[in-house]
Design a protein around this motif. Sequence first.
Motif, PDB file in Angstrom:
ATOM      1  N   GLN A 128      29.889  12.571  34.891  1.00  0.00           N
ATOM      2  CA  GLN A 128      30.302  13.231  33.794  1.00  0.00           C
ATOM      3  C   GLN A 128      31.696  13.354  33.660  1.00  0.00           C
ATOM      4  OE1 GLN A 128      28.847  17.297  33.304  1.00  0.00           O
ATOM      5  NE2 GLN A 128      30.116  18.125  34.876  1.00  0.00           N
ATOM      6  N   TRP A 129      32.294  13.292  32.079  1.00  0.00           N
ATOM      7  CA  TRP A 129      33.653  13.927  32.019  1.00  0.00           C
ATOM      8  C   TRP A 129      33.532  15.168  31.558  1.00  0.00           C
ATOM      9  CZ3 TRP A 129      37.357  10.338  32.801  1.00  0.00           C
ATOM     10  CH2 TRP A 129      37.322   8.982  33.083  1.00  0.00           C
ATOM     11  N   ALA A 130      34.567  16.026  32.181  1.00  0.00           N
ATOM     12  CA  ALA A 130      34.360  17.353  31.720  1.00  0.00           C
ATOM     13  C   ALA A 130      35.758  18.034  32.490  1.00  0.00           C
ATOM     14  CB  ALA A 130      33.361  17.960  32.870  1.00  0.00           C
ATOM     15  N   ASN A 131      35.920  19.358  31.845  1.00  0.00           N
ATOM     16  CA  ASN A 131      36.936  20.044  32.230  1.00  0.00           C
ATOM     17  C   ASN A 131      36.333  21.035  33.645  1.00  0.00           C
ATOM     18  OD1 ASN A 131      35.364  21.607  30.872  1.00  0.00           O
ATOM     19  ND2 ASN A 131      36.988  22.834  29.865  1.00  0.00           N
ATOM     20  N   VAL A 132      37.435  21.270  34.452  1.00  0.00           N
ATOM     21  CA  VAL A 132      36.915  22.254  35.298  1.00  0.00           C
ATOM     22  C   VAL A 132      38.052  23.201  35.969  1.00  0.00           C
ATOM     23  CG1 VAL A 132      35.241  20.714  36.755  1.00  0.00           C
ATOM     24  CG2 VAL A 132      37.737  20.526  37.236  1.00  0.00           C
ATOM     25  N   VAL A 133      37.997  24.369  36.246  1.00  0.00           N
ATOM     26  CA  VAL A 133      38.789  25.539  36.673  1.00  0.00           C
ATOM     27  C   VAL A 133      38.713  25.780  37.971  1.00  0.00           C
ATOM     28  CG1 VAL A 133      39.353  27.991  36.270  1.00  0.00           C
ATOM     29  CG2 VAL A 133      38.645  26.457  34.321  1.00  0.00           C
ATOM     30  N   ARG A 134      39.910  25.686  38.676  1.00  0.00           N
ATOM     31  CA  ARG A 134      40.143  26.198  39.896  1.00  0.00           C
ATOM     32  C   ARG A 134      41.463  26.997  39.767  1.00  0.00           C
ATOM     33  NH1 ARG A 134      39.019  20.550  43.390  1.00  0.00           N
ATOM     34  NH2 ARG A 134      37.054  20.252  42.281  1.00  0.00           N
ATOM     35  N   TRP A 135      41.351  28.347  40.390  1.00  0.00           N
ATOM     36  CA  TRP A 135      42.470  29.325  40.085  1.00  0.00           C
ATOM     37  C   TRP A 135      43.354  28.938  41.316  1.00  0.00           C
ATOM     38  CZ3 TRP A 135      42.241  30.679  35.356  1.00  0.00           C
ATOM     39  CH2 TRP A 135      43.210  31.549  34.946  1.00  0.00           C
ATOM     40  N   GLU A 136      44.339  28.086  41.197  1.00  0.00           N
ATOM     41  CA  GLU A 136      45.361  27.793  42.132  1.00  0.00           C
ATOM     42  C   GLU A 136      46.328  28.758  42.124  1.00  0.00           C
ATOM     43  OE1 GLU A 136      44.587  25.784  44.466  1.00  0.00           O
ATOM     44  OE2 GLU A 136      43.180  24.206  43.579  1.00  0.00           O
TER      45      GLU A 136
END
Length: 480
Positions: free
Chosen positions: A135-143
């Motif tokens: 899958q092509w997607a956006n992800v979120v990691r609160w770095e």
Amino acid sequence: MSEQAVTAQSEDFSRWYNEIVYRADLAAPSPVRGCIIIKPYGYEVWEGIKAGLDRRIKETGHQNAYFPLFIPESYIKREAEHVEGFSPELAVVTHAGGRELEEPLVVRPTSETVIGEAFSDWIQSYRDLPLLINQWANVVRWELRTRPFLRTAEFLWQEGHTAHASHDEAEEETLQMLDVYADCAVNDAAIPVIKGEKSRMERFAGAMRTYTIEAMMRDKRALQCGTSHNLGQNFAKAFDIRYLTEANTQEFCWTTSWGLTTRMVGAVVMTHGDDKGLRLPPKLAPYQVVIVPIYKRDAQRVAVMEAVERLREALTESGIRVHVDRREGQSPGFKFNDWEMRGVPVRAEIGPKDVENNNVVLARRDVLGRQGKQFVSQDGVVDAARDLLADIQRALLDDAQAFRDAHIQDASSYDELRAVVEAGDWARSWWAGSDADEQAVKDKTGATIRCFPFEQPGGRGECVKTGKAAEKVALFAKAY
RNA sequence: CGGGGCGUGGCGCAGCCCGGUAGCGCGCACGGUUUGGGUCCGUGAGGUCCCCGGUUCGAAUCCGGGCGCCCCGACCA
């Protein structure tokens, strides 16, 4: 005369990087901390990477699908190491539709959990395997600490998820996809990478083994450009992904996951860029050739633009991505610098003299000044440009590889390792240490094990830290 | 979360110490000039001086409180 030069790489690499990203128009700051707006020029570079990778993913038998952005919080908690690894950096939605949700929704940091849950439904029998999904997607990691492209709170990527009937098949898949990444990096982005296995400490949360491609940036720091994980049966057990064998017995699947992100755009910038700006590998450059018309008076203008238009058509027809700089207010000198900043591989200059002589000047971005310029007959432009582009693609790779190889050193003692790392280089050393030993090296030197390269010297050696017999060498470097 | 720094037109900054209602460079618009390596000149548009409160006849400037951002570390693709 304005002061328009960028900060030199040697002066302050990190500042240089930031300036290039914004001034080459790749990205813009966003109103949300840690995020960026990817502008059209930067997005086209990503699209180039994406196109090449997507093609390879499909060629190796995978299909694209799309899973939800939101993941029930409870899913994340099902795989113990996975929760531990990702909890600190989750963004969680607690309210929606004006009400508090019964179960909070996590904005995906990665999709092993949702996809695992789906796989457990999709897979019944050995006949359903292997299951090969991307899958092509956006992800979120609160770095905590972010940098444009290299580490942003939200990023774009591709994540592959597969399920197999045996460990060996899963392992084969994991390694195959690492090869695919390396192929993209080397042949499209002109970034030489080192394939290897991550140490236990650097492994993906929940993985049995993590493989990586590591690249050296222009400041000699390491950048992990893509990872491929053999997840063993960890996620299969957490999400109950089982299949019925031919012998009618229930078995847990063996799963893999692998990802490559918009970080790659940052890697391109930091691998090839110089003090004049970006240097884009032709295969990924939004514009491969930019035409700068040069003229003084209206009479010249007409003739020059006619030639320019002919050229544009010829190049476009041959499949080369061309842009004509029609801006009126700027001098040619300004435009030269501007396109050098933006990294266009080949610049074509056409002025009155060229029209008269049926010439065009081709200037290559990777060789600055007069040395990089050549006169070409207008009739031969397409061939010349094609050759040049191929040559530049190769030259950037060779250049990066030579640079990298010059900065990897063998270190046979801890003191040597420290000296090498302190000088900014990468150290290659025998290693048989524990997690604690690895942590100690990090605390002392700032360097981490980037990987145990697949290419090993063979034989055995003495661990650089513990003195124990070691079977493998590891690469130590300061990393992004 | 620890250590530094900073919030003033789109961007980069000066002004603040010694209160008087905002200026410079770049960019932008228009006119002219120039155009083979970052032309020059002129005209012009554009600002809640981070927010709230206080002191004062008067606050970008002084005082109190808040918020935000950036850089350096620890966490990470």
